[in-house]
Write a protein that holds these residues in place. Structure first.
Motif, PDB file in Angstrom:
ATOM      1  N   MET A 241       0.900  -1.078  -0.084  1.00  0.00           N
ATOM      2  CA  MET A 241       0.189   0.129   0.008  1.00  0.00           C
ATOM      3  C   MET A 241       0.898   1.128   0.185  1.00  0.00           C
ATOM      4  SD  MET A 241      -3.242   0.858   2.451  1.00  0.00           S
ATOM      5  CE  MET A 241      -3.417  -0.549   2.928  1.00  0.00           C
ATOM      6  N   SER A 245       0.665   4.213  -2.847  1.00  0.00           N
ATOM      7  CA  SER A 245       0.529   5.568  -2.176  1.00  0.00           C
ATOM      8  C   SER A 245       1.562   6.576  -2.784  1.00  0.00           C
ATOM      9  CB  SER A 245       0.331   5.551  -0.736  1.00  0.00           C
ATOM     10  OG  SER A 245      -0.883   4.890  -0.173  1.00  0.00           O
ATOM     11  N   CYS A 261      -7.011   6.656   1.997  1.00  0.00           N
ATOM     12  CA  CYS A 261      -7.057   5.262   1.409  1.00  0.00           C
ATOM     13  C   CYS A 261      -8.360   4.711   1.782  1.00  0.00           C
ATOM     14  CB  CYS A 261      -5.847   4.699   1.737  1.00  0.00           C
ATOM     15  SG  CYS A 261      -4.160   5.483   1.195  1.00  0.00           S
ATOM     16  N   LEU A 336      -7.022   6.168  -3.303  1.00  0.00           N
ATOM     17  CA  LEU A 336      -7.005   4.810  -3.801  1.00  0.00           C
ATOM     18  C   LEU A 336      -7.919   3.876  -2.988  1.00  0.00           C
ATOM     19  CD1 LEU A 336      -5.216   2.753  -1.739  1.00  0.00           C
ATOM     20  CD2 LEU A 336      -3.494   4.153  -2.669  1.00  0.00           C
ATOM     21  N   HIS A 337      -8.593   3.008  -3.661  1.00  0.00           N
ATOM     22  CA  HIS A 337      -9.194   1.968  -3.209  1.00  0.00           C
ATOM     23  C   HIS A 337      -8.400   0.619  -2.984  1.00  0.00           C
ATOM     24  CE1 HIS A 337     -12.930   4.333  -3.818  1.00  0.00           C
ATOM     25  NE2 HIS A 337     -12.338   4.442  -4.963  1.00  0.00           N
ATOM     26  N   TRP A 338      -8.367   0.012  -1.492  1.00  0.00           N
ATOM     27  CA  TRP A 338      -7.475  -1.350  -1.370  1.00  0.00           C
ATOM     28  C   TRP A 338      -8.355  -2.154  -1.119  1.00  0.00           C
ATOM     29  CZ3 TRP A 338      -2.475  -1.538  -2.712  1.00  0.00           C
ATOM     30  CH2 TRP A 338      -1.707  -2.481  -2.253  1.00  0.00           C
ATOM     31  N   ARG A 371      -7.525   3.701 -10.001  1.00  0.00           N
ATOM     32  CA  ARG A 371      -6.955   3.877  -8.595  1.00  0.00           C
ATOM     33  C   ARG A 371      -7.516   2.679  -7.771  1.00  0.00           C
ATOM     34  NH1 ARG A 371      -9.169   7.993  -6.415  1.00  0.00           N
ATOM     35  NH2 ARG A 371     -10.573   8.352  -8.388  1.00  0.00           N
TER      36      ARG A 371
END
Length: 484
Positions: A241, A245, A261, A336-338, A371
């Motif tokens: 991550m 980032s 995030c 962002l999408h995690w 993203r």
């Protein structure tokens, strides 16, 4: 069973359906779907998981073992229906039969992700007046048993998340092995090929999709350096991550005091029972101050992520303990999408008495939004990080990846024909470092353990990547190219 004639993907007369009787669940009224299940049903369902095996599975034993699995998870036989006034989506624990469909196919189909997608579209989850089914199984095989088979399990996301699917598959697999009298092997022969996906059909000039295949050992050096310099034990997920980032930060629109995030977490064993069956995953916001990202210090970013994620998990634990099902997250668009399901290694371990030769989480394409990042386990101890980024950002992500992840040396061979025929049109990721400014990607001082010995990037025709300075212990990296 019955037979029908299909397209040229399926051998005529080979479409055979075996019916599995469900457990008795009569008398229960439809249950309105909660918000999280409604979202899963509308936006992320169905989830398709495919295994390729060296030996053919017995469809009749698959049906018999399914009966055992249904006794442990009877809700799998339910349907999603519209009920009530006003009508709303509900889960009906009905007594629907579940089908195990066998299809005769060409050998090439057993290896082809693209053909699996076509077959999945040919046979969607059944929908009728009684509602939409929650599960189905398709077994693909050829006339020659030595070719092996491919098994596609399709789940309606209303049932649960990856943790739930793993539980169901393990119970089903154990029952299959008991009925066949075989024990699941602990290891198996390694193949030389990775069967990766051709994304040329979904790549655009604005967004490209790429997968990074890696093992935990590839990130071990970076983890060790951070632990030695800070005494903080970060995870592989924290490092991944942090890479993402750092790649996105130079291009991000900064509307908030810190980069945010949106991270999906699994609270099983951390607020929910470890055997919780359903959609357990929750979204939390992890924030990274812009000044930390601007310093381009991967260790500092990973440590910040670990600390904030620990705080968010503690907060989520408190919410779950008082019966609140969702965490407090912002409605604004995150940087962002995690989503990581790296802990679900059980899904790719020996299953149905065999070592999977190929594994694909077909639903990954649903996460291929700009993203968006997703981590899933893969075969032979590897994992996949799938990223969807603008091409320029992907180039910067490549540079960061090559500096901080040891190269994976597993040999490869050409993709199966159905993918290779289209791969020429796939936009190549930009591997050369973005040119611009004088900033460098900093690493901790050598005295605290540095990244100065980071491995060289994998072989490429791109220009030579900057090397660490032996005098300063820094790992120079050009700043990201300006956004267009």
């Amino acid at each position: 069973f019955f037979r029908t004639s299909m397209s040229n993907l399926v051998t005529p007369g080979s479409n055979i359906v075996f019916r599995c009787p469900p457990p008795f669940m009569g008398g229960y009224p439809p249950i309105p779907l909660p918000g999280v299940d409604r979202t899963a049903f509308v936006h992320f369902s169905p989830i398709k998981i495919v295994y390729r095996f060296a030996a053919v599975l017995d469809p009749r034993v698959l049906v018999q073992s399914l009966e055992h699995a249904f006794s442990s998870f009877p809700g799998v036989c339910g349907t999603v229906v519209l009920a009530g006034v006003p009508a709303q989506q509900c889960l009906h624990p009905s007594t629907r039969e579940i089908a195990v469909r066998t299809l005769g196919v060409a050998k090439s189909v057993l290896y082809s992700y693209e053909d699996w997608l076509k077959i999945a579209n040919m046979f969607p989850l059944p929908t009728a007046a009684m509602g939409t089914d929650l599960f189905q199984c398709i077994l693909m095989k050829t006339k020659n048993p030595s070719d092996g088979c491919a098994l596609m399990a399709t789940f309606n996301h209303v049932l649960g998340d990856a943790g739930s699917f793993a539980m169901f598959l393990m119970v089903w697999s154990k029952a299959y092995c008991q009925l066949t009298g075989q024990a699941a092997p602990t290891s198996g022969p390694k193949e030389s090929a990775w069967y990766d996906v051709d994304f040329s059909d979904i790549n655009t000039p604005q967004v490209m999709v790429k997968r990074y295949r890696f093992t935990s050992s590839m990130l071990a050096k970076t983890r060790g350096v951070i632990l030695k310099s800070s005494n903080i034990r970060v995870t592989n997920n924290d490092i991944l991550m942090a890479m993402a980032s750092c790649a996105l930060a130079p291009y991000a629109v900064r509307r908030e005091p810190a980069a945010r995030c949106s991270v999906m977490v699994d609270p099983r064993g951390r607020g929910l029972p470890s055997d919780f069956f359903g959609n357990a995953a929750k979204a939390v916001d992890v924030r990274i101050p812009w000044n930390i990202l601007d310093a381009r210090d991967l260790a500092a970013v990973a440590i910040t992520i670990r600390r904030d994620l620990d705080a968010q998990m503690a907060h989520l634990h408190q919410l779950l303990s008082i019966g609140m099902s969702d965490s407090m997250i912002s409605d604004a668009e995150p940087m962002l999408h995690w989503n990581s399901w790296a802990r679900m290694r059980a899904m790719v371990e020996p299953i149905f008495g065999q070592v999977p030769q190929q594994f694909e989480w077909m639903g990954l394409l649903k996460y291929a939004g700009e993203r968006g990042f997703v981590v899933v386990p893969s075969i032979r101890g590897t994992l996949l990080l799938q990223a969807a980024l603008p091409p320029k950002v992907m180039g910067y992500m490549d540079t960061i990846w090559n500096l901080f992840a040891l190269p994976l040396t597993e040999p490869t061979e050409p993709k199966p024909p159905s993918a290779a025929a289209r791969s020429k049109s796939m936009p190549a990721p930009r591997t050369s470092p973005p040119s611009s400014a004088n900033n460098s990607f900093s690493a901790p001082p050598r005295t605290n353990g540095s990244f100065s010995d980071a491995p060289k990037p994998q072989a490429s025709t791109a220009p030579e990547q900057p090397r660490p300075s032996s005098a300063t212990g820094q790992t120079p990296l050009p700043a990201a190219s300006p956004a267009p």
